[in-house]
Design a protein around this motif. Structure first.
Motif, mmCIF file in Angstrom:
data_model
loop_
_atom_site.group_PDB
_atom_site.id
_atom_site.type_symbol
_atom_site.label_atom_id
_atom_site.label_comp_id
_atom_site.label_asym_id
_atom_site.label_seq_id
_atom_site.Cartn_x
_atom_site.Cartn_y
_atom_site.Cartn_z
ATOM 1 N N ALA A 145 0.822 -1.220 0.000
ATOM 2 C CA ALA A 145 0.000 0.000 0.000
ATOM 3 C C ALA A 145 0.855 1.269 0.000
ATOM 4 C CB ALA A 145 -0.936 0.005 1.208
ATOM 5 N N TYR A 146 2.161 1.113 -0.220
ATOM 6 C CA TYR A 146 3.066 2.268 -0.200
ATOM 7 C C TYR A 146 3.800 2.413 -1.519
ATOM 8 C CZ TYR A 146 2.098 2.441 4.755
ATOM 9 O OH TYR A 146 1.453 2.555 5.960
ATOM 10 N N LEU A 147 3.939 3.659 -1.973
ATOM 11 C CA LEU A 147 4.696 3.962 -3.191
ATOM 12 C C LEU A 147 6.074 4.485 -2.798
ATOM 13 C CD1 LEU A 147 1.519 4.926 -3.726
ATOM 14 C CD2 LEU A 147 2.484 5.618 -5.900
ATOM 15 N N SER A 148 7.100 3.972 -3.450
ATOM 16 C CA SER A 148 8.474 4.423 -3.206
ATOM 17 C C SER A 148 9.333 3.935 -4.359
ATOM 18 C CB SER A 148 8.997 3.837 -1.878
ATOM 19 O OG SER A 148 10.370 4.137 -1.709
ATOM 20 N N SER A 149 10.409 4.660 -4.649
ATOM 21 C CA SER A 149 11.316 4.176 -5.692
ATOM 22 C C SER A 149 12.037 2.915 -5.203
ATOM 23 C CB SER A 149 12.342 5.251 -6.048
ATOM 24 O OG SER A 149 13.182 5.485 -4.937
ATOM 25 N N ASN A 150 11.948 2.665 -3.899
ATOM 26 C CA ASN A 150 12.565 1.490 -3.269
ATOM 27 C C ASN A 150 11.470 0.786 -2.461
ATOM 28 O OD1 ASN A 150 14.078 -0.312 -1.809
ATOM 29 N ND2 ASN A 150 15.294 1.223 -0.731
ATOM 30 N N PRO A 151 10.633 -0.032 -3.125
ATOM 31 C CA PRO A 151 9.423 -0.558 -2.469
ATOM 32 C C PRO A 151 9.676 -1.441 -1.254
ATOM 33 C CG PRO A 151 9.714 -1.521 -4.673
ATOM 34 C CD PRO A 151 10.732 -0.435 -4.535
ATOM 35 N N HIS A 152 10.903 -1.931 -1.088
ATOM 36 C CA HIS A 152 11.200 -2.778 0.080
ATOM 37 C C HIS A 152 11.521 -1.955 1.328
ATOM 38 C CE1 HIS A 152 11.160 -6.278 -2.477
ATOM 39 N NE2 HIS A 152 12.019 -5.704 -3.286
ATOM 40 N N PHE A 153 11.804 -0.661 1.146
ATOM 41 C CA PHE A 153 12.321 0.156 2.239
ATOM 42 C C PHE A 153 11.395 0.184 3.455
ATOM 43 C CE2 PHE A 153 12.874 4.140 4.561
ATOM 44 C CZ PHE A 153 14.234 4.121 4.818
ATOM 45 N N CYS A 154 10.088 0.279 3.213
ATOM 46 C CA CYS A 154 9.145 0.472 4.330
ATOM 47 C C CYS A 154 8.912 -0.800 5.152
ATOM 48 C CB CYS A 154 7.811 1.004 3.809
ATOM 49 S SG CYS A 154 6.934 -0.160 2.730
ATOM 50 N N LYS A 155 9.325 -1.942 4.631
ATOM 51 C CA LYS A 155 8.941 -3.219 5.248
ATOM 52 C C LYS A 155 9.432 -3.374 6.684
ATOM 53 C CE LYS A 155 8.549 -5.828 0.928
ATOM 54 N NZ LYS A 155 9.141 -6.882 0.081
ATOM 55 N N SER A 156 10.682 -3.035 6.927
ATOM 56 C CA SER A 156 11.275 -3.257 8.250
ATOM 57 C C SER A 156 10.539 -2.467 9.331
ATOM 58 C CB SER A 156 12.754 -2.865 8.228
ATOM 59 O OG SER A 156 13.295 -2.898 9.532
ATOM 60 N N ALA A 157 10.383 -1.161 9.113
ATOM 61 C CA ALA A 157 9.730 -0.313 10.123
ATOM 62 C C ALA A 157 8.283 -0.723 10.349
ATOM 63 C CB ALA A 157 9.812 1.149 9.702
ATOM 64 N N LEU A 158 7.550 -1.003 9.265
ATOM 65 C CA LEU A 158 6.135 -1.376 9.401
ATOM 66 C C LEU A 158 5.977 -2.691 10.149
ATOM 67 C CD1 LEU A 158 4.793 -0.472 5.835
ATOM 68 C CD2 LEU A 158 4.361 0.786 7.953
ATOM 69 N N ALA A 159 6.948 -3.594 9.985
ATOM 70 C CA ALA A 159 6.861 -4.893 10.662
ATOM 71 C C ALA A 159 7.221 -4.779 12.142
ATOM 72 C CB ALA A 159 7.797 -5.893 9.986
ATOM 73 N N ARG A 160 8.086 -3.824 12.480
ATOM 74 C CA ARG A 160 8.573 -3.722 13.864
ATOM 75 C C ARG A 160 7.675 -2.866 14.747
ATOM 76 N NH1 ARG A 160 13.580 -1.256 12.432
ATOM 77 N NH2 ARG A 160 14.148 -1.100 14.625
ATOM 78 N N TYR A 161 6.979 -1.900 14.169
ATOM 79 C CA TYR A 161 5.984 -1.130 14.929
ATOM 80 C C TYR A 161 4.726 -1.109 14.081
ATOM 81 C CZ TYR A 161 3.779 2.236 17.990
ATOM 82 O OH TYR A 161 2.908 2.827 18.880
ATOM 83 N N THR A 162 3.747 -1.916 14.471
ATOM 84 C CA THR A 162 2.573 -2.164 13.631
ATOM 85 C C THR A 162 1.379 -1.294 14.030
ATOM 86 O OG1 THR A 162 1.594 -3.857 15.042
ATOM 87 C CG2 THR A 162 3.317 -4.587 13.495
ATOM 88 N N GLN A 163 0.331 -1.393 13.231
ATOM 89 C CA GLN A 163 -0.918 -0.696 13.557
ATOM 90 C C GLN A 163 -1.458 -1.132 14.917
ATOM 91 O OE1 GLN A 163 -0.407 -2.986 11.220
ATOM 92 N NE2 GLN A 163 -2.288 -3.931 10.427
ATOM 93 N N TRP A 164 -1.224 -2.409 15.281
ATOM 94 C CA TRP A 164 -1.731 -2.926 16.570
ATOM 95 C C TRP A 164 -1.003 -2.270 17.730
ATOM 96 C CZ3 TRP A 164 -5.910 -4.759 14.859
ATOM 97 C CH2 TRP A 164 -5.955 -5.433 13.625
ATOM 98 N N ASP A 165 0.290 -1.981 17.542
ATOM 99 C CA ASP A 165 1.057 -1.290 18.587
ATOM 100 C C ASP A 165 0.494 0.103 18.812
ATOM 101 O OD1 ASP A 165 2.992 -3.367 19.028
ATOM 102 O OD2 ASP A 165 3.920 -2.826 17.116
ATOM 103 N N PHE A 166 0.165 0.797 17.720
ATOM 104 C CA PHE A 166 -0.356 2.154 17.880
ATOM 105 C C PHE A 166 -1.772 2.120 18.454
ATOM 106 C CE2 PHE A 166 -2.003 6.335 16.716
ATOM 107 C CZ PHE A 166 -0.971 7.136 17.201
ATOM 108 N N ILE A 167 -2.582 1.154 18.010
ATOM 109 C CA ILE A 167 -3.945 1.017 18.552
ATOM 110 C C ILE A 167 -3.881 0.774 20.065
ATOM 111 C CG2 ILE A 167 -6.008 -0.479 18.555
ATOM 112 C CD1 ILE A 167 -5.413 -0.892 15.475
ATOM 113 N N ASP A 168 -2.918 -0.019 20.498
ATOM 114 C CA ASP A 168 -2.738 -0.255 21.943
ATOM 115 C C ASP A 168 -2.489 1.055 22.680
ATOM 116 O OD1 ASP A 168 -3.111 -2.955 21.855
ATOM 117 O OD2 ASP A 168 -0.972 -3.494 21.921
#
Length: 396
Positions: A61-84
């Protein structure tokens, strides 16, 4: 000269959250912002209720010239962490459509939560603070701010993009990147309404305020099934905002006005029952009447009764309704865009820490980076996730 462990520039979603995490990890942190109040974009987001994340966050769901870049951060702090965190602060929320989460009450609750978290970490916050100069040496960074000098070991740029200049958006973060030799990719407005060429704009103007469900497809095949909204300038609504991020000047978009199909079946059934009924009135069972009148004026719908409509005309019209090609004139630009596409080149940053590879101690998080999410809470989640990843690195 004042001394801090970390200076964060930008009191938006990413900046406040990063500073709070760093402060709570024991670092002396300060947030600087040129505005009168913190979290300005948060306050107006989601119609004042802040669409703070999405249940279905995924890297696709993210656009970037480097589509793999966002994976690490999104996996380590997820939507569930913020919802908590939101739930811990007693903020009531609800899901709207497609996993979008909003505050029941007000976006101010999210800003208050972030400020409370900053307070917990003894974070200093200075508004109306213009950073005039940044210099770096072995000890870290020295900033000239409102006639005073601030020194810090680490510097985090969370100054956002160019969207919504009325809320203080500026190219500040890109200039810092360029000062330190970090590439910045070309920027453009994303999640933004389309403007239309005349005469189409004039023909569609009677539809201003009309909304309907569609599937909109970009030239690259990306498509979104959501509502479009006709405006006095052109086209808006969730489907248009989404597809705008994938659209390039001069390209067409294809609008399916009948995403559930059923047009042939309806016409055949009505022809049996009411052969003398006009095609216009029959189609009004599926589409807004004002839209049908405009489609007739564009020659996409013939002005005939059902019994006059021959099979070839019907096939052509059904195809046209599902493949209406529109070539936008442009977009409304940064003034109304929700996000900025492009920005600091992610190839120059560590995806784990957000630190610049060639400038130790310098970090970029949030919208200033070339990572742009879909409409519906995805960009806020990138702010939280990139800020968290950065804060972990600051405290390590």
């Amino acid at each position: 000269m004042e001394q801090f462990d970390v200076v964060v520039i930008g009191a938006g979603a990413a900046g406040l959250f990063c500073a709070a995490q760093a402060g709570q990890a024991g670092l002396r942190a300060i947030v600087l912002d040129n505005g009168k109040k913190p979290g300005r974009k948060i306050l107006m987001s989601g119609g004042g209720r802040c669409n703070f994340t999405n249940l279905y966050i995924e890297p696709a769901a993210y656009l970037s010239s480097n589509p793999h870049f966002c994976k690490s951060a999104l996996a380590r702090y997820t939507q569930w962490d913020f919802i908590d965190m939101v739930s811990r602060h007693g903020i009531a929320w609800h899901e709207k459509t497609l996993g979008q989460l909003f505050c029941d009450d007000s976006a101010e609750q999210i800003v208050t939560m972030l400020l409370d978290e900053c307070q917990k970490g003894n974070v200093a916050l200075r508004l109306r603070s213009e950073v005039l100069n940044i210099e770096r040496n072995e000890q870290g960074f020295t900033l000239q701010v409102n006639g005073t000098e601030i020194h810090a070991n680490k510097l985090v740029i969370a100054s956002g993009g160019l969207s919504m200049p009325g809320l203080g958006a500026s190219p500040f973060g890109y200039k810092v990147a360029e000062q330190f030799g970090i590439p910045v990719l070309p920027t453009r407005a994303g999640l933004v309404p389309f403007t239309l060429h005349k005469p189409l704009l004039e023909q569609l103007q009677t539809l201003s305020g009309v909304s309907l469900p569609t599937v909109v497809t970009a030239l690259d095949g990306t498509q979104f099934r959501e509502n479009i909204l006709f405006t006095h300038r052109g086209m808006s609504g969730p489907a248009v905002l989404q597809i705008s991020s994938y659209w390039r000047a001069g390209e067409p978009v294809v609008v399916n006005l009948t995403p559930d199909g059923g047009v042939d079946a309806l016409l055949n059934e009505q022809r049996q029952a009411h052969p003398n009924q006009s095609l216009k009135n029959t189609l009004a069972l599926l589409l807004p009447k004002r839209l049908i009148e405009v489609l007739m004026s564009l020659g996409l719908v013939p002005d005939v009764t059902l019994k006059q409509l021959n099979s070839r005309q019907q096939a052509d019209m059904v195809a046209q309704l599902s493949q209406w090609e529109v070539v936008p004139n442009g977009t409304e630009g940064y003034r109304t865009a929700e996000v900025t596409l492009g920005g600091v080149d992610t190839h120059a940053l560590s995806s784990r820490t957000m630190e610049a590879r060639t400038v130790p101690g310098l970090y970029f998080i949030g919208e200033v980076v070339d990572v742009t999410g879909w409409l519906g809470g995805y960009n806020f989640q990138w702010a939280w996730s990139s800020a968290w990843a950065c804060a972990q690195a600051l405290a390590a």
